[in-house]
Design an enzyme around this catalytic site. Structure first.
Site, PDB file in Angstrom:
ATOM      1  CG  ASP A  13      44.604  40.565  30.208  1.00  0.00           C
ATOM      2  OD1 ASP A  13      44.181  40.869  31.211  1.00  0.00           O
ATOM      3  OD2 ASP A  13      45.391  39.692  30.007  1.00  0.00           O
ATOM      4  CG  HIS A  30      38.519  46.445  36.481  1.00  0.00           C
ATOM      5  ND1 HIS A  30      38.860  45.629  35.309  1.00  0.00           N
ATOM      6  CD2 HIS A  30      38.367  45.584  37.396  1.00  0.00           C
ATOM      7  CE1 HIS A  30      39.419  44.544  35.877  1.00  0.00           C
ATOM      8  NE2 HIS A  30      39.102  44.555  37.240  1.00  0.00           N
ATOM      9  CG  LEU A 125      30.892  50.036  15.650  1.00  0.00           C
ATOM     10  CD1 LEU A 125      31.899  49.654  14.698  1.00  0.00           C
ATOM     11  CD2 LEU A 125      31.519  51.047  16.757  1.00  0.00           C
TER      12      LEU A 125
HETATM   13  C1  FPP Z   1      40.903  42.327  32.193  1.00  0.00           C
HETATM   14  O1  FPP Z   1      42.061  42.851  32.722  1.00  0.00           O
HETATM   15  C2  FPP Z   1      39.778  42.893  32.193  1.00  0.00           C
HETATM   16  C3  FPP Z   1      38.465  42.464  32.557  1.00  0.00           C
HETATM   17  C4  FPP Z   1      38.321  41.051  33.133  1.00  0.00           C
HETATM   18  C5  FPP Z   1      37.584  43.216  32.824  1.00  0.00           C
HETATM   19  C6  FPP Z   1      37.230  44.130  31.172  1.00  0.00           C
HETATM   20  C7  FPP Z   1      36.573  45.303  31.716  1.00  0.00           C
HETATM   21  C8  FPP Z   1      36.860  46.378  31.399  1.00  0.00           C
HETATM   22  C9  FPP Z   1      37.727  46.876  30.370  1.00  0.00           C
HETATM   23  C10 FPP Z   1      36.197  47.602  32.071  1.00  0.00           C
HETATM   24  C11 FPP Z   1      34.878  47.729  31.927  1.00  0.00           C
HETATM   25  C12 FPP Z   1      34.322  47.717  30.762  1.00  0.00           C
HETATM   26  C13 FPP Z   1      33.130  48.359  30.623  1.00  0.00           C
HETATM   27  C14 FPP Z   1      32.443  48.079  29.281  1.00  0.00           C
HETATM   28  C15 FPP Z   1      32.390  49.187  31.618  1.00  0.00           C
HETATM   29  P1  FPP Z   1      42.502  42.025  34.303  1.00  0.00           P
HETATM   30  O2  FPP Z   1      41.932  42.435  35.246  1.00  0.00           O
HETATM   31  O3  FPP Z   1      42.640  40.600  34.098  1.00  0.00           O
HETATM   32  O4  FPP Z   1      44.154  42.615  34.221  1.00  0.00           O
HETATM   33  P2  FPP Z   1      45.475  42.121  34.752  1.00  0.00           P
HETATM   34  O5  FPP Z   1      45.694  40.837  33.766  1.00  0.00           O
HETATM   35  O6  FPP Z   1      46.374  42.978  34.788  1.00  0.00           O
HETATM   36  O7  FPP Z   1      44.957  41.342  36.152  1.00  0.00           O
END
Ligand code: FPP
Length: 226
Positions: A13, A30, A125
């Site tokens: 997150d 992202h 892994l």
């Molecule tokens: C949460 O951060 C993240 C997500 C909902 C998506 C997770 C995606 C990634 C880590 C990148 C893509 C992954 C791969 C494997 C290509 P948020 O957007 O909710 O952050 P915030 O809480 O600051 O708004």
């Protein structure tokens, strides 16, 4: 390092907030988050005691985000899987998605399955990305599977019918919130929980190492006494 967890699960997150703090769009966060996925996966693959790494990449609830962000995440996933196959092969990592992939475009589904097939022989892994994943949805799908096969529901049969059949040892959440957001609800029954304020794009293997050192000192009783 001895006494490492066999299964690490991470709620990644803070991508959006990290990007905003840089004066950039959420999508930039992202992109950076995908780099952290690469680094943390590589680190775990170099520690043979760590057998499973499960990362929450897209939840069943994430479809509620603005259309443009969802579209961006779909494209990012497709790009990631096309580009990162060598990362898996060079580090002997097997890829195993969890979640209901049927909601993704045929092209993304094909790309994901291609990485699964291409890494099926890898013996190091096991990295899982949770994709269109929700813990409640997973449990319902598992119960339906057992019902359709006329198999009675027991703790063992249900555990084995889940997408993820491995108990979680450590559940980490970055980004400062203290909740598990429908992630690996069944498998985390006895997980040690770690929360950090670090935003996912800034989460580095040295912070993971500190968490692992704390885990090594925890006395796990699984409801019993020592
Ligand atoms: C949460 O951060 C993240 C997500 C909902 C998506 C997770 C995606 C990634 C880590 C990148 C893509 C992954 C791969 C494997 C290509 P948020 O957007 O909710 O952050 P915030 O809480 O600051 O708004």
């Amino acid at each position: 390092m001895n006494n490492l967890p066999s299964h690490i699960a991470i709620i990644m997150d803070g991508n959006g907030r990290w990007a905003k703090a840089q004066g950039k769009n959420r999508t930039f966060g992202h992109e950076k988050g995908a780099e952290t996925v690469r680094a943390i996966t590589t680190y775990c693959s170099q520690h043979p005691q760590i057998k499973h790494l499960t990362l929450y990449a897209f939840s069943t609830e994430n479809w509620k985000r603005p259309k443009l962000e969802v579209e961006f995440l779909m494209k990012l996933l497709e790009r990631y899987f096309k580009k990162e196959l060598p990362l898996y092969l060079e580090n002997n990592i097997q890829f195993l998605p969890i979640g209901n992939l049927s909601s993704f475009s045929p092209s993304l589904q094909k790309t994901i399955l291609n990485v699964c097939e291409a890494t099926a022989h890898c013996t190091g892994l096991v990295q899982s990305l949770a994709l269109n994943y929700g813990g409640k949805d997973e449990i319902i799908r598992a119960a339906q599977k057992l019902h359709e096969a006329n198999i009675s529901i027991t703790e063992t049969s249900l555990s084995q019918a889940l997408d993820c059949t491995q108990e979680v040892d450590i559940l980490i959440r970055t980004g400062g919130d203290h909740r598990i957001s429908n992630f690996l609800l069944w498998q985390s029954a006895y997980a040690e929980l770690f929360f950090t304020n670090t935003l996912w794009p800034e989460f580095k293997s040295d912070e993971l190492e500190k968490i692992l050192s704390k885990f090594q000192k925890v006395e796990r009783r699984f409801g019993g006494l020592n």
